[in-house]
Design a protein around this motif. Structure first.
Motif, mmCIF file in Angstrom:
data_model
loop_
_atom_site.group_PDB
_atom_site.id
_atom_site.type_symbol
_atom_site.label_atom_id
_atom_site.label_comp_id
_atom_site.label_asym_id
_atom_site.label_seq_id
_atom_site.Cartn_x
_atom_site.Cartn_y
_atom_site.Cartn_z
ATOM 1 N N CYS A 26 0.567 -1.221 -0.020
ATOM 2 C CA CYS A 26 0.181 -0.114 -0.245
ATOM 3 C C CYS A 26 1.056 1.808 0.094
ATOM 4 C CB CYS A 26 -0.836 -0.195 1.802
ATOM 5 S SG CYS A 26 -0.167 0.194 3.022
ATOM 6 N N GLY A 27 2.352 0.460 -0.040
ATOM 7 C CA GLY A 27 3.057 2.074 0.106
ATOM 8 C C GLY A 27 3.087 3.146 1.141
ATOM 9 N N GLU A 28 2.583 2.752 1.717
ATOM 10 C CA GLU A 28 2.080 3.586 4.008
ATOM 11 C C GLU A 28 3.506 2.663 4.455
ATOM 12 O OE1 GLU A 28 0.334 5.805 6.841
ATOM 13 O OE2 GLU A 28 -0.285 5.107 4.855
ATOM 14 N N ILE A 29 4.011 3.999 5.681
ATOM 15 C CA ILE A 29 5.827 3.708 6.375
ATOM 16 C C ILE A 29 5.060 2.555 7.438
ATOM 17 C CG2 ILE A 29 6.730 4.723 7.784
ATOM 18 C CD1 ILE A 29 6.302 7.903 6.443
ATOM 19 N N LEU A 30 5.960 1.760 6.928
ATOM 20 C CA LEU A 30 6.193 0.725 7.670
ATOM 21 C C LEU A 30 5.863 1.313 9.674
ATOM 22 C CD1 LEU A 30 7.887 -1.566 6.340
ATOM 23 C CD2 LEU A 30 5.502 -2.051 6.894
ATOM 24 N N ALA A 31 6.778 1.928 9.856
ATOM 25 C CA ALA A 31 6.869 2.330 10.775
ATOM 26 C C ALA A 31 6.633 4.023 11.735
ATOM 27 C CB ALA A 31 8.761 1.810 11.604
ATOM 28 N N GLU A 38 10.827 9.991 17.087
ATOM 29 C CA GLU A 38 11.794 10.515 16.254
ATOM 30 C C GLU A 38 11.721 11.428 15.893
ATOM 31 O OE1 GLU A 38 15.192 8.952 17.060
ATOM 32 O OE2 GLU A 38 13.594 7.242 18.426
ATOM 33 N N GLU A 39 10.952 12.405 15.061
ATOM 34 C CA GLU A 39 10.978 13.655 14.021
ATOM 35 C C GLU A 39 10.251 14.746 15.808
ATOM 36 O OE1 GLU A 39 8.170 13.679 12.152
ATOM 37 O OE2 GLU A 39 9.129 12.684 10.169
#
Length: 94
Positions: A26-31, A38-39
């Motif tokens: 689906c292209g979603e960020i896994l983490a 972290e940001e």
């Protein structure tokens, strides 16, 4: 290298332990939650550094920059001495 279950679609994707790896399906960020954490942590660290009394800014005059460097040196020296004294007290027998 391993696999991680996508929080969006629920399918397994290859994961290289990078926070920016995306799902193959689906292209979603896994983490996504880890990346957001972290940001937020990086932003908080920057704020804390800038609030430090001896933080050297680019627009500080040469005199202020040198004064802050001297201040940082003596603060580090003070903390070192206090740490050594605390270590010696803790290391005393009895």
């Amino acid at each position: 290298m391993g696999e991680k279950k996508c929080p969006n679609c629920g399918k397994w994707s290859e994961w290289n332990q990078n926070l920016s790896d995306t799902c193959e399906h689906c292209g979603e960020i896994l983490a996504k939650t880890d990346l957001a954490f972290e940001e937020k942590r990086a932003a908080q660290k920057k704020i804390n550094e800038e609030q430090w009394v001896f933080f050297i800014k680019e627009d500080d005059s040469d005199f202020v920059k040198k004064s802050k460097k001297v201040g940082n040196f003596f603060y580090s020296l003070y903390i070192t001495i206090i740490t050594i004294i605390a270590w010696l007290i803790a290391a005393l027998p009895g």
